[in-house]
Design an enzyme around this catalytic site. Sequence first.
Site, PDB file in Angstrom:
ATOM      1  CD  GLN A 130      -7.276   5.133   6.831  1.00  0.00           C
ATOM      2  OE1 GLN A 130      -7.142   5.284   7.989  1.00  0.00           O
ATOM      3  NE2 GLN A 130      -8.366   4.495   6.182  1.00  0.00           N
ATOM      4  NE  ARG A 131      -3.143   2.177   1.099  1.00  0.00           N
ATOM      5  CZ  ARG A 131      -2.959   2.215  -0.190  1.00  0.00           C
ATOM      6  NH1 ARG A 131      -2.086   3.221  -0.579  1.00  0.00           N
ATOM      7  NH2 ARG A 131      -3.668   1.665  -1.299  1.00  0.00           N
ATOM      8  CG  MET A 167      -6.462   1.708   6.213  1.00  0.00           C
ATOM      9  SD  MET A 167      -5.488   2.055   4.850  1.00  0.00           S
ATOM     10  CE  MET A 167      -6.510   1.805   3.551  1.00  0.00           C
ATOM     11  N   GLY A 168      -4.765  -0.113   9.534  1.00  0.00           N
ATOM     12  CA  GLY A 168      -3.660  -0.562  10.649  1.00  0.00           C
ATOM     13  C   GLY A 168      -3.631  -1.993  10.718  1.00  0.00           C
ATOM     14  NE  ARG A 169      -2.276  -5.630   5.853  1.00  0.00           N
ATOM     15  CZ  ARG A 169      -1.230  -6.144   4.892  1.00  0.00           C
ATOM     16  NH1 ARG A 169      -0.073  -6.453   5.384  1.00  0.00           N
ATOM     17  NH2 ARG A 169      -1.681  -6.268   3.561  1.00  0.00           N
ATOM     18  CG  ASP A 185      -0.504  -1.474   8.411  1.00  0.00           C
ATOM     19  OD1 ASP A 185      -1.387  -0.791   8.281  1.00  0.00           O
ATOM     20  OD2 ASP A 185      -0.202  -2.293   7.403  1.00  0.00           O
ATOM     21  CD  GLU A 202      -7.583  -2.430   8.357  1.00  0.00           C
ATOM     22  OE1 GLU A 202      -8.423  -2.180   7.375  1.00  0.00           O
ATOM     23  OE2 GLU A 202      -6.418  -2.463   7.985  1.00  0.00           O
ATOM     24  CB  THR A 259       4.011  -0.256   6.548  1.00  0.00           C
ATOM     25  OG1 THR A 259       2.393  -0.917   6.963  1.00  0.00           O
ATOM     26  CG2 THR A 259       4.977  -0.445   7.912  1.00  0.00           C
ATOM     27  N   GLY A 302       0.953  -1.252  -0.033  1.00  0.00           N
ATOM     28  CA  GLY A 302       0.130   0.048   0.215  1.00  0.00           C
ATOM     29  C   GLY A 302       0.728   1.233   0.015  1.00  0.00           C
TER      30      GLY A 302
END
Length: 409
Positions: free
Chosen positions: A299-300, A187-189, A142, A244, A140, A15
């Site tokens: 957002q990312r 997000m963030g996994r 994340d 998420e 990332t 991403g």
Amino acid sequence: MPKIKGNLIIGQSGGATAVINSSLAGAVAEALRHEEVGEIYGMLDGVQGLLQEQLIDLRAQVGTPQKLDELKHTPSAALGMCRYKLNDSERERILAILKKYNIRYFLYAGGNDSADTCHRLDLMSREAGYELHAIGIPKTIDNDLPQMDHCPGYGSIARFLAIATQDSGIDSQAAHLVHPIKLIEVMGRNAGWVAASAVLGKRREEDAPHLIYTPERRLDPARFLQDVQEVYKKYGYCVAVIGETVRGPDGKTLGTQAEPYLVDSFGHKYYHGPAHYLMGLIIKELGITARYDKPGTIQRMSMLCASPVDLDEAWEAGAVAARRAIGGETGLMVTLLRGQDENGGYKCEYGVTALENIANTEHKMPVSYINAAGNFVTQDFIDYALPLIGGPIPAYLKLDRAALVKTSL
């Protein structure tokens, strides 16, 4: 050991972030300084493009200070990205392409899965006796890569969400008679770093966010409804931020009774997320109108709120990767470490770790960053994250709603 002369190639994977192009620019800028480097190639769409020999000449396209600065401030991934796991036959195909173009320096910007790809190519080249210097550039939002303090991309999404949450909170308070409950799914996994960052613009107790739920803690829907109701009774509105992949007591991601809508080549499952499910519970069980926002990919990778600190650190991470590769090292990922400047303030330092330490692993939030109730973050987290977002969040005017006009009539 004498430095080998050859060509350098750079790819982007996973991403895209607001600052991955800054890492690309930093790597190119560093490569331009070394006479050992001949051509500077960019692989379009990561290793998938490399398999098709889709290469561009970065020296020609961005080989000036002006172009590199423009690239630094361009959002998303200029080269294109992929999420692709190479099989054995494809790795052999890539080795043949590397030899064909005399590529001796291989830089790959990405996260956990991209580190796995870079690691496999490094091992393959060693086994084949082909001298290749492969270095990973961390990337990332994340913020879940081990062996480092934080990751390029995180400071910018943190700034974006801190501002967006403040804005959403003001809007929710203004609309408290219509839809007073707002859920923001981010997000963030499987780590809560992104969700936690929503707090970084909060100045007063009544400001949003009021509740933060991260994947590190399981969430009982009944407890969630209790939390929301308590905040609503106190302030007349409530904003809750939810990771998420927040899971319920049974260990399943909330609202994901159905099958995932996508499973990528690395086995990551994508669901529609918990916010819609929790919104429905609020409306049904509490009888309060609720809405949810889900910013998605904007957002990312949006440049709108990119952190200046993040941009500069991403550039340097790319430069360090190029410097290490050209200096003869291989099989490594650049790491960002926390140091102190001469005044005791925040300073980023750069190191390296073996690619296998990064590949397919996750670094989650420490227990000390989440409050005992599991519905907010601690001051320790705020102290950790604030230096990364590049300056204060905008302060907004707040009218005193209690100061009603009185008349003598």
